[in-house]
Motif scaffolding. Sequence first.
Motif, PDB file in Angstrom:
ATOM      1  N   LEU A 143       0.982  -0.963   0.172  1.00  0.00           N
ATOM      2  CA  LEU A 143      -0.035  -0.141  -0.132  1.00  0.00           C
ATOM      3  C   LEU A 143       0.901   1.330  -0.075  1.00  0.00           C
ATOM      4  CD1 LEU A 143      -2.876  -0.505   2.339  1.00  0.00           C
ATOM      5  CD2 LEU A 143      -3.345  -0.141   0.295  1.00  0.00           C
ATOM      6  N   ALA A 144       1.917   1.062   0.823  1.00  0.00           N
ATOM      7  CA  ALA A 144       3.595   2.564   0.618  1.00  0.00           C
ATOM      8  C   ALA A 144       3.738   2.532  -0.782  1.00  0.00           C
ATOM      9  CB  ALA A 144       4.145   2.520   1.784  1.00  0.00           C
ATOM     10  N   ARG A 145       3.599   1.834  -1.003  1.00  0.00           N
ATOM     11  CA  ARG A 145       4.114   1.596  -2.454  1.00  0.00           C
ATOM     12  C   ARG A 145       3.873   2.667  -3.467  1.00  0.00           C
ATOM     13  NH1 ARG A 145       7.225  -2.682  -1.114  1.00  0.00           N
ATOM     14  NH2 ARG A 145       5.752  -4.779  -2.326  1.00  0.00           N
ATOM     15  N   VAL A 146       2.060   1.736  -3.266  1.00  0.00           N
ATOM     16  CA  VAL A 146       1.119   2.065  -4.177  1.00  0.00           C
ATOM     17  C   VAL A 146       0.617   3.702  -4.055  1.00  0.00           C
ATOM     18  CG1 VAL A 146      -1.336   1.749  -4.385  1.00  0.00           C
ATOM     19  CG2 VAL A 146      -0.073   0.260  -4.237  1.00  0.00           C
ATOM     20  N   ASP A 147       0.930   3.633  -2.524  1.00  0.00           N
ATOM     21  CA  ASP A 147       0.802   5.638  -2.325  1.00  0.00           C
ATOM     22  C   ASP A 147       1.559   6.343  -3.276  1.00  0.00           C
ATOM     23  OD1 ASP A 147      -0.855   6.986   0.188  1.00  0.00           O
ATOM     24  OD2 ASP A 147       1.148   8.022   0.211  1.00  0.00           O
ATOM     25  N   THR A 148       2.827   6.710  -3.052  1.00  0.00           N
ATOM     26  CA  THR A 148       3.643   6.843  -3.532  1.00  0.00           C
ATOM     27  C   THR A 148       3.255   6.983  -5.429  1.00  0.00           C
ATOM     28  OG1 THR A 148       5.725   6.451  -2.189  1.00  0.00           O
ATOM     29  CG2 THR A 148       6.900   6.845  -4.283  1.00  0.00           C
ATOM     30  N   GLY A 149       3.490   6.023  -5.639  1.00  0.00           N
ATOM     31  CA  GLY A 149       2.609   6.474  -7.436  1.00  0.00           C
ATOM     32  C   GLY A 149       1.709   7.116  -7.080  1.00  0.00           C
ATOM     33  N   LEU A 150       0.610   6.928  -6.652  1.00  0.00           N
ATOM     34  CA  LEU A 150      -0.450   8.099  -6.567  1.00  0.00           C
ATOM     35  C   LEU A 150       0.217   9.411  -6.507  1.00  0.00           C
ATOM     36  CD1 LEU A 150      -3.022   6.408  -4.632  1.00  0.00           C
ATOM     37  CD2 LEU A 150      -3.495   6.623  -6.572  1.00  0.00           C
ATOM     38  N   ALA A 151       0.656  10.122  -5.699  1.00  0.00           N
ATOM     39  CA  ALA A 151       1.106  11.265  -5.415  1.00  0.00           C
ATOM     40  C   ALA A 151       2.092  11.586  -6.817  1.00  0.00           C
ATOM     41  CB  ALA A 151       2.261  10.989  -4.139  1.00  0.00           C
ATOM     42  N   GLU A 152       2.310  10.564  -7.578  1.00  0.00           N
ATOM     43  CA  GLU A 152       2.837  11.052  -8.620  1.00  0.00           C
ATOM     44  C   GLU A 152       1.561  11.301 -10.085  1.00  0.00           C
ATOM     45  OE1 GLU A 152       5.625  12.776 -11.456  1.00  0.00           O
ATOM     46  OE2 GLU A 152       5.443  12.924  -9.699  1.00  0.00           O
ATOM     47  N   LEU A 153       0.581  10.326  -9.499  1.00  0.00           N
ATOM     48  CA  LEU A 153      -0.569  10.456 -10.989  1.00  0.00           C
ATOM     49  C   LEU A 153      -1.054  11.548 -10.405  1.00  0.00           C
ATOM     50  CD1 LEU A 153      -1.902   6.343 -10.740  1.00  0.00           C
ATOM     51  CD2 LEU A 153      -1.058   7.780 -12.780  1.00  0.00           C
ATOM     52  N   THR A 154      -1.709  11.813  -9.129  1.00  0.00           N
ATOM     53  CA  THR A 154      -2.780  13.278  -9.415  1.00  0.00           C
ATOM     54  C   THR A 154      -1.474  13.797  -9.675  1.00  0.00           C
ATOM     55  OG1 THR A 154      -1.407  13.501  -6.718  1.00  0.00           O
ATOM     56  CG2 THR A 154      -3.894  12.316  -7.633  1.00  0.00           C
ATOM     57  N   ARG A 155      -0.140  14.368  -9.536  1.00  0.00           N
ATOM     58  CA  ARG A 155       0.636  15.709  -9.900  1.00  0.00           C
ATOM     59  C   ARG A 155       0.342  15.440 -11.325  1.00  0.00           C
ATOM     60  NH1 ARG A 155       5.311  16.995 -12.231  1.00  0.00           N
ATOM     61  NH2 ARG A 155       6.045  14.615 -13.131  1.00  0.00           N
ATOM     62  N   LEU A 156       0.570  14.153 -12.362  1.00  0.00           N
ATOM     63  CA  LEU A 156       0.663  14.537 -13.663  1.00  0.00           C
ATOM     64  C   LEU A 156      -0.706  14.932 -14.697  1.00  0.00           C
ATOM     65  CD1 LEU A 156       2.693  11.062 -14.565  1.00  0.00           C
ATOM     66  CD2 LEU A 156       3.107  13.651 -14.714  1.00  0.00           C
ATOM     67  N   LEU A 157      -1.877  14.392 -13.965  1.00  0.00           N
ATOM     68  CA  LEU A 157      -3.576  14.788 -14.058  1.00  0.00           C
ATOM     69  C   LEU A 157      -3.513  15.429 -12.997  1.00  0.00           C
ATOM     70  CD1 LEU A 157      -4.449  10.806 -13.717  1.00  0.00           C
ATOM     71  CD2 LEU A 157      -4.320  11.768 -15.558  1.00  0.00           C
ATOM     72  N   ASP A 158      -3.458  16.616 -14.457  1.00  0.00           N
ATOM     73  CA  ASP A 158      -3.696  18.350 -13.585  1.00  0.00           C
ATOM     74  C   ASP A 158      -4.844  18.585 -13.972  1.00  0.00           C
ATOM     75  OD1 ASP A 158      -2.044  18.326 -15.433  1.00  0.00           O
ATOM     76  OD2 ASP A 158      -0.165  19.618 -14.157  1.00  0.00           O
ATOM     77  N   ALA A 159      -5.156  18.657 -15.454  1.00  0.00           N
ATOM     78  CA  ALA A 159      -6.232  19.641 -16.316  1.00  0.00           C
ATOM     79  C   ALA A 159      -7.116  19.037 -15.951  1.00  0.00           C
ATOM     80  CB  ALA A 159      -5.704  18.734 -18.020  1.00  0.00           C
ATOM     81  N   PRO A 160      -8.312  20.392 -16.234  1.00  0.00           N
ATOM     82  CA  PRO A 160      -9.570  19.914 -16.243  1.00  0.00           C
ATOM     83  C   PRO A 160     -10.262  18.506 -17.229  1.00  0.00           C
ATOM     84  CG  PRO A 160      -8.996  22.166 -16.055  1.00  0.00           C
ATOM     85  CD  PRO A 160      -8.148  21.734 -16.186  1.00  0.00           C
ATOM     86  N   GLY A 161     -11.233  18.053 -16.449  1.00  0.00           N
ATOM     87  CA  GLY A 161     -11.207  16.260 -17.118  1.00  0.00           C
ATOM     88  C   GLY A 161     -10.839  15.768 -16.511  1.00  0.00           C
ATOM     89  N   ASP A 162      -9.661  16.054 -16.759  1.00  0.00           N
ATOM     90  CA  ASP A 162      -8.970  14.424 -16.430  1.00  0.00           C
ATOM     91  C   ASP A 162      -9.112  13.583 -15.070  1.00  0.00           C
ATOM     92  OD1 ASP A 162      -6.724  14.388 -18.556  1.00  0.00           O
ATOM     93  OD2 ASP A 162      -5.698  15.673 -16.872  1.00  0.00           O
ATOM     94  N   ARG A 163      -9.044  12.421 -14.866  1.00  0.00           N
ATOM     95  CA  ARG A 163      -9.870  11.912 -14.071  1.00  0.00           C
ATOM     96  C   ARG A 163      -8.771  10.707 -13.504  1.00  0.00           C
ATOM     97  NH1 ARG A 163     -12.584  15.133 -14.000  1.00  0.00           N
ATOM     98  NH2 ARG A 163     -14.773  15.862 -13.785  1.00  0.00           N
ATOM     99  N   LEU A 164      -8.785  10.441 -12.027  1.00  0.00           N
ATOM    100  CA  LEU A 164      -7.838   9.764 -10.817  1.00  0.00           C
ATOM    101  C   LEU A 164      -9.060   8.806 -10.853  1.00  0.00           C
ATOM    102  CD1 LEU A 164      -5.582   7.931 -10.688  1.00  0.00           C
ATOM    103  CD2 LEU A 164      -5.114   9.457  -9.124  1.00  0.00           C
ATOM    104  N   ILE A 165      -9.358   7.447 -10.649  1.00  0.00           N
ATOM    105  CA  ILE A 165     -10.420   7.351  -9.991  1.00  0.00           C
ATOM    106  C   ILE A 165      -9.448   5.857  -9.612  1.00  0.00           C
ATOM    107  CG2 ILE A 165     -12.460   5.193  -9.575  1.00  0.00           C
ATOM    108  CD1 ILE A 165     -12.787   6.577 -12.827  1.00  0.00           C
ATOM    109  N   VAL A 166      -8.911   5.476  -7.847  1.00  0.00           N
ATOM    110  CA  VAL A 166      -8.913   4.764  -7.407  1.00  0.00           C
ATOM    111  C   VAL A 166      -9.705   3.409  -7.096  1.00  0.00           C
ATOM    112  CG1 VAL A 166      -7.492   4.058  -5.805  1.00  0.00           C
ATOM    113  CG2 VAL A 166      -6.714   5.602  -6.766  1.00  0.00           C
ATOM    114  N   THR A 167      -9.691   2.355  -6.898  1.00  0.00           N
ATOM    115  CA  THR A 167     -10.780   1.722  -5.922  1.00  0.00           C
ATOM    116  C   THR A 167     -10.340   0.408  -5.586  1.00  0.00           C
ATOM    117  OG1 THR A 167     -13.663   1.127  -6.662  1.00  0.00           O
ATOM    118  CG2 THR A 167     -12.092   0.829  -8.258  1.00  0.00           C
ATOM    119  N   GLY A 168     -11.131  -0.790  -5.815  1.00  0.00           N
ATOM    120  CA  GLY A 168     -10.694  -2.168  -5.027  1.00  0.00           C
ATOM    121  C   GLY A 168     -12.462  -3.187  -6.202  1.00  0.00           C
TER     122      GLY A 168
END
Length: 407
Positions: free
Chosen positions: A318-343
Amino acid sequence: MSRTVILVVDGLGVGAMPDAGELRPGDRKADTLAHTLDHWRAVNGTPLRLPAFAALGLGALRPHPDLAERAALPAAYGRAALGYRGADTYAGHQTMMGADFSAVTVARLGTHLPEVTAALEAAGHRVARLSGEPLLEVDGAVLVHDSLEADPGVNWNVSGRLSDAPFDTILAIARTVREMAPVARVIAVGGHADEPLARSVRHGDGGTVGLDTPATGFYRNDGLQVQHLGAPLDHTRQLPEAAARAGVPVRLVGKAADILACDAAQRRPAVRTGEVLEHTLEAVREAAPGGHALVVANAQETDLAGHQQDPARFGAVLARVDTGLAELTRLLDAPGDRLIVTGDHGNDPTAGHAYHTREFVPVLIHRPGAEGAVRLPDAATLADVGATAARALGLGPDVLGSGSPLL
């Protein structure tokens, strides 16, 4: 225009569904996230730090002393019921992509031995029951058996050591079984085992008999090969195919590359979390801001940790995934972009058994440009996740077979 990423953290549940204890009463207390956090603090004396998950509203959704109480990003957060029977990766992903899996057939292999044996013999194989148990040994090398990693009767496995049979042979046997199997999934599995597979045969719940796959060493040793053969579905009404038809580039990463259908998709299969995240980040970087792209990725090692009943490993992944999420939220910065995290289901690593747990799963949606964070109502099915992604991509309201947008 939207760059849309669905990241499935395999086995990440946030509390038992009302019917979780019907098969195993102890599963009424399942809570994969909370129990992983509790174990981490108990063993290490410090909290498991998941700042990116918390920024997306995980602590607001599932309050816990070790998670921030408020989302720090413009997120929408909630939880979803599974929308299918049992707790299974394949059914979870197919449902999420827009299939109606609510009526999937459940059957133990032992109730269909004559038909399976006849089909395999007609294909030219030697078939025998292994030590009188309700599972089959094919050509003296490959086992056909109930899957012990999902609820009883949901899946059948066809397993072999790659030192005994090449994966193409294992897969061909699985395809023959799939032709007459009534279950959701027949899984071909080839790997490198520490000893003969017969020594890892176990009795499971509900009268099932199968291979204890973690005990074989398949997951520990390199070279694992897996292919999921699902029940017939109309893949044209699932998110990857619908997006591709609309001209949206599609990339399937990790286990999603193995179990989702889309002829036009680029596939990046991987098991190790670092590789899954790097392939996902690469896809986002290649899609320019303001462009269209769909990425569906599965981080599988959390699920493996659950099967191994290893909460320390679950937390570390989970900690490794968290690091990746931080980078994904930084890259997905344009209006309309979506990051959906689920199980796709739960897999409580403290449950005392190696099966999936039937839990609600988080739905955390990053919405660049939106104002503040909002709590979503509970979703009745994972199909609502796919429908939400379809709307973000500008696809029509009826393009998927099931699901309603959450936003």
